[in-house]
Design a protein around this motif. Structure first.
Motif, mmCIF file in Angstrom:
data_model
loop_
_atom_site.group_PDB
_atom_site.id
_atom_site.type_symbol
_atom_site.label_atom_id
_atom_site.label_comp_id
_atom_site.label_asym_id
_atom_site.label_seq_id
_atom_site.Cartn_x
_atom_site.Cartn_y
_atom_site.Cartn_z
ATOM 1 N N LEU A 18 0.854 -1.189 0.000
ATOM 2 C CA LEU A 18 0.000 0.000 0.000
ATOM 3 C C LEU A 18 0.889 1.238 0.000
ATOM 4 C CD1 LEU A 18 -2.712 1.496 0.287
ATOM 5 C CD2 LEU A 18 -2.493 1.188 2.775
ATOM 6 N N LEU A 19 0.726 2.067 -1.007
ATOM 7 C CA LEU A 19 1.477 3.313 -1.124
ATOM 8 C C LEU A 19 0.517 4.471 -0.851
ATOM 9 C CD1 LEU A 19 4.318 4.381 -1.903
ATOM 10 C CD2 LEU A 19 3.461 4.626 -4.230
ATOM 11 N N ILE A 20 0.770 5.231 0.210
ATOM 12 C CA ILE A 20 -0.125 6.316 0.615
ATOM 13 C C ILE A 20 0.506 7.650 0.238
ATOM 14 C CG2 ILE A 20 -1.329 7.406 2.547
ATOM 15 C CD1 ILE A 20 -1.011 4.679 4.015
ATOM 16 N N GLU A 21 -0.233 8.475 -0.475
ATOM 17 C CA GLU A 21 0.273 9.772 -0.902
ATOM 18 C C GLU A 21 -0.720 10.877 -0.528
ATOM 19 O OE1 GLU A 21 3.131 10.384 -1.889
ATOM 20 O OE2 GLU A 21 3.954 8.598 -2.862
ATOM 21 N N ASN A 22 -0.171 12.031 -0.207
ATOM 22 C CA ASN A 22 -0.971 13.191 0.203
ATOM 23 C C ASN A 22 -1.247 14.087 -1.005
ATOM 24 O OD1 ASN A 22 -2.203 15.307 1.499
ATOM 25 N ND2 ASN A 22 -0.380 15.993 2.584
ATOM 26 N N THR A 23 -2.525 14.249 -1.364
ATOM 27 C CA THR A 23 -2.874 15.090 -2.513
ATOM 28 C C THR A 23 -2.866 16.574 -2.183
ATOM 29 O OG1 THR A 23 -5.249 15.075 -2.012
ATOM 30 C CG2 THR A 23 -4.388 13.271 -3.369
#
Length: 301
Positions: free
Chosen positions: A274-279
């Protein structure tokens, strides 16, 4: 005796009337000179401008024109590259008027002077102190943006640690830890980055830096444990105020996603990362993430 008292009263009335009238004339005069100096400043005639601002500061009692003149004086001296004189003016202002509404602008100008002198450590110190003392979202964001550029490009791990230990406020300390974590990542020291980000999340769970720190931490974990496995990206706005309803909602969604992945990986031989990125709720940031993610061969969704 009565006549003497009457005469004294008349003299006092005349004196204070004259003093009041003189005060008005003095204020009007300062106003005219100040406006002239501002016109010169706006016309980039900084040499002429700072001489007038200097004179207003030196020869007038405290009023709104003298305080703002310190700021314009410092900015004028910055523009004519008289950096040490500019620092003297601005530090004097900070000492004399610690509660002025122009404090933030004075510190920003000081940081600009230090930067022009290539004293990046000095500039960073000013910006980091502003983060703790300012109540203005504009000045805090400005300080964080520029402090990060300085830290990543010009400072060292040891310097960031010294700054962290010297800080007392609850706004600047988590920010400094986040910079330290990013610094470790830049130098591919994932172990120290993980430890630093973990410390931030533990010590400052309500900080503005929590969302970004959690994203970086989770991505490190995903890369460590699922190297070579397929990845799925979750793009979420993680930079809302920690106590807001939006933040609580996004946190619940994120925890649900992480739980689902954990359950799947525990029950399956084929792991999925799971790769979590902040938009950041920003179109440019979303476009940047899109361009970066398409380069990852392991990304499936």
């Amino acid at each position: 005796m009565v006549k003497f008292k009457e005469l004294l009263i008349v003299i006092l009335i005349l004196f204070f009337t004259g003093a009041f009238a003189q005060s008005i004339r003095d204020t009007d005069n300062v106003s005219i000179r100040f406006n002239k100096a501002v016109q010169l400043f706006d016309s980039s005639k900084f040499e002429d401008a700072y001489r007038i601002f200097d004179d207003i500061i030196a020869h007038n009692v405290f009023n709104s024109y003298t305080t703002i003149s310190y700021i314009f004086d410092g900015k004028s001296l910055l523009n004519v590259k008289k950096y040490e004189d500019g620092k003297i003016v601005l530090y004097k202002f900070l000492e004399k008027y610690p509660d002025s509404k122009y404090i933030d602008e004075a510190k920003i100008t000081l940081a600009q002077i230090f930067t022009e002198q290539q004293d990046f450590s000095g500039a960073f110190d000013v910006l980091i102190s502003l983060i703790d003392t300012s109540s203005s979202p504009f000045y805090i964001k400005y300080s964080k943006t520029n402090a990060e550029k300085i830290a990543i490009n010009y400072l060292s791990v040891s310097r960031l640690k010294v700054v962290y230990d010297s800080l007392a406020g609850k706004k600047a300390k988590p920010f400094d830890l986040l910079l330290l974590g990013k610094f470790y990542l830049k130098n591919d020291n994932k172990k120290e980055a993980r430890n630093t980000l973990s410390e931030l999340l533990k010590l400052y769970p309500e900080s503005e830096e929590k969302g970004e720190a959690a994203t970086l931490y989770n991505n490190i974990e995903a890369n460590n444990h699922l190297d070579g496995s397929p990845l799925i990206a979750a793009l979420l706005p993680l930079n809302m105020p920690a106590n807001s309803e939006d933040y609580k909602t996004i946190s619940e969604i994120l925890e649900g996603i992480k739980f689902a992945f954990s359950e799947f990986n525990n029950q399956s031989d084929k792991k999925v990362g799971l790769l979590i990125e902040n938009t950041e709720r920003n179109k440019e940031q979303i476009e940047k993430l899109k361009n970066d993610l398409v380069k990852l061969p392991m990304l499936k969704a």
